[in-house]
Design an enzyme around this catalytic site. Structure first.
Site, PDB file in Angstrom:
ATOM      1  N   HIS A   1      62.365 -25.866  -4.360  1.00 32.40           N
ATOM      2  CA  HIS A   1      62.979 -24.943  -3.396  1.00 32.40           C
ATOM      3  C   HIS A   1      62.274 -23.581  -3.453  1.00 32.40           C
ATOM      4  O   HIS A   1      61.835 -23.045  -2.432  1.00 32.40           O
ATOM      5  CB  HIS A   1      64.472 -24.794  -3.723  1.00 32.40           C
ATOM      6  N   GLU A   2      62.155 -23.047  -4.660  1.00 31.27           N
ATOM      7  CA  GLU A   2      61.552 -21.713  -4.797  1.00 31.27           C
ATOM      8  C   GLU A   2      60.082 -21.731  -4.386  1.00 31.27           C
ATOM      9  O   GLU A   2      59.556 -20.754  -3.869  1.00 31.27           O
ATOM     10  CB  GLU A   2      61.719 -21.184  -6.221  1.00 31.27           C
TER      11      GLU A   2
ATOM     12  N   HIS B   1      59.787 -21.037  -0.752  1.00 35.18           N
ATOM     13  CA  HIS B   1      59.732 -19.592  -0.475  1.00 35.18           C
ATOM     14  C   HIS B   1      58.354 -19.058  -0.891  1.00 35.18           C
ATOM     15  O   HIS B   1      57.781 -18.190  -0.236  1.00 35.18           O
ATOM     16  CB  HIS B   1      60.805 -18.848  -1.273  1.00 35.18           C
TER      17      HIS B   1
ATOM     18  N   HIS C   1      55.894 -19.619   1.692  1.00 33.10           N
ATOM     19  CA  HIS C   1      56.139 -18.692   2.807  1.00 33.10           C
ATOM     20  C   HIS C   1      55.397 -17.373   2.552  1.00 33.10           C
ATOM     21  O   HIS C   1      54.860 -16.754   3.467  1.00 33.10           O
ATOM     22  CB  HIS C   1      57.650 -18.448   2.923  1.00 33.10           C
TER      23      HIS C   1
HETATM   24 ZN    ZN Z   1      66.352 -20.133  -1.072  1.00 32.91          ZN
END
Ligand code: ZN
Length: 430
Positions: A212-213, A216, A219
């Site tokens: 999940h991290e 990011h 991104h």
């Molecule tokens: Zn998040």
């Protein structure tokens, strides 16, 4: 208020959802289905409770729900963390993470031990984009700060010490346009115990958090904007969890799990039977989870859709009446009742905005379906589109436009419903 009739309208105007009506369409659709699902779960728990001699006369009570559910979960799936964790060492999961990143976006991670860092636990990598045989262009510096320590914030998050930009002063070194991105976790560090070395072992959920991290992280690292204020994760609030939640899907791929979920002592891949149990246990109590979350999102929207707040406004009474109107299932309470719902009242960021998690789930399930439909979850063309329209555009293009460019249409809720097992539950009849 600034020309809007309610706070919810004002908030939604600068989000992907655009209007409270669009938010309510999603929430109400999911709500009715989740009620059917939660009702089945309640009956299962009550049946179990009766069999073990618990008194559930008049229906299971909210304070008993989790207790009974945990007993059912243990009995049904027999999942012991101590058996699961040895297959998910931090080293192997990190290897999987970098392999997925490489296959999707051509990123290559090289450890840099010569860089001076703020804590000895932090590991730095230079990240290059592979181009042919060459070393590739420097894309980012990535810091992995994985272990809990005193005074570190709790939870898991991504942050940036420098955001990507192309807007540099005339004499600036071009290295200053390169983002410095960190992923932070709070895992218990492995080490020597009883004279035996044990690596850092993760639960399945912790391993997924790492993915999940990294979503990011991508991104930030793949950002390609002119101005740092519009780069990286500076996107509208109901789009920001798409890149992260999307990455989690690859960790569920059997191909990845078979390759990287290996026992840290024997090197054996995770047994199929254990994997099947982990997958089956994931959807357990999905109705309960969806109800306790969605009720909060619905109350949030209702509360911020009022045009007048009388001086004697009674929040508790409002909550009671709204939940009655919604038909809150017996035995479940809101995850955050209004009196301690800090999302709504500590700042205005999540006011009329608690729906964003579910909104992002619609997007990530739909985007991942595009990979599935291509017949290859690492399909280069789809990955390139994901890079271009999801990971690199920042806030330079409206998110609904980015989604349409990626998918060729507006988001479709059905993939999220399927993922949550809500497709057939309580579907509106026509
Ligand atoms: Zn998040």
């Amino acid at each position: 208020m600034h020309g809007y009739s309610t706070f919810a309208e004002y908030q939604c105007a600068d989000r992907m959802a655009k209007t409270p009506e669009n938010v309510m369409d999603l929430l109400e659709n999911v709500w009715e289905r989740a009620k059917v699902c939660a009702d089945k779960e309640r009956m299962e728990l009550e049946e179990y409770a009766k069999n073990i001699g618990e008194d559930v006369e008049g229906g299971i009570k909210p304070w008993d729900w989790r207790y009974i559910a945990e007993k059912v979960r243990t009995e049904k799936y027999d999942l012991d963390e101590a058996i699961v964790k040895p297959y998910f060492s931090l080293d192997k999961v990190t290897e999987a993470l970098f392999a997925v990143s490489n296959r999707l976006f051509g990123l290559k991670y090289t450890k840099r031990t010569d860089l001076k860092l703020y804590h000895p636990d932090v590991v730095a990598y230079e990240v290059r984009k592979e181009v042919g045989e060459g070393e590739g262009d420097l894309q980012a510096i990535f810091l992995h700060d994985n272990f809990a320590r005193p005074f570190k914030s709790s939870g898991a998050w991504m942050s940036e010490y420098r955001s990507q930009t192309k807007n540099l002063p005339t004499n600036a070194d071009s290295i200053e346009s390169i983002p410095i991105v960190s992923n932070n976790n709070n895992f218990a560090k492995g080490g020597d115990s009883d004279g035996k070395y044990s690596p850092t072992l993760l639960s399945f959920d912790d391993a997924k958090t790492l993915f999940h991290e990294m979503g990011h992280g991508h991104h930030g690292m793949l950002s390609d904007a002119t101005y740092s204020r519009l780069s990286s994760t500076s996107v509208l609030m109901d789009f920001v969890e798409l890149p992260s939640q999307l990455m989690e899907h690859w960790f569920d791929e059997p191909e990845i799990l078979k390759e990287y979920a290996r026992h840290y002592e024997t090197g054996e891949p995770i047994p199929d039977e254990l994997l099947a149990k982990i997958q089956a246990a994931k959807s357990f109590q999905e109705g309960f989870r969806t109800i306790e979350y969605t009720s909060c999102a619905l109350i949030d929207m209702a509360l911020h859709s009022l045009s007048e707040y009388p001086d004697d406004f009674d929040l508790t009474k409002f909550e009671e009446e709204e939940l009655g109107r919604l038909g809150m299932p017996v035995g479940i309470v809101m995850r955050h009742r209004p009196a301690h719902f800090s999302h709504l009242f500590s700042t205005s960021a999540y006011a009329a905005g608690y729906y964003v998690y579910l909104w992002a789930e619609v997007l990530d399930a739909d985007v991942y379906a595009a990979f599935r439909e291509s017949g290859n979850v690492f399909d280069p063309d789809t990955a390139e589109k994901a890079r271009k329209f999801i990971y690199s555009a920042g806030n330079t293009v409206a998110p609904d436009e980015l989604f349409r460019q990626f998918r060729g249409r507006d988001p479709d809720i059905s993939f999220m419903l399927e993922k949550k097992g809500l497709s057939s539950a309580g579907a509106p009849v026509s």
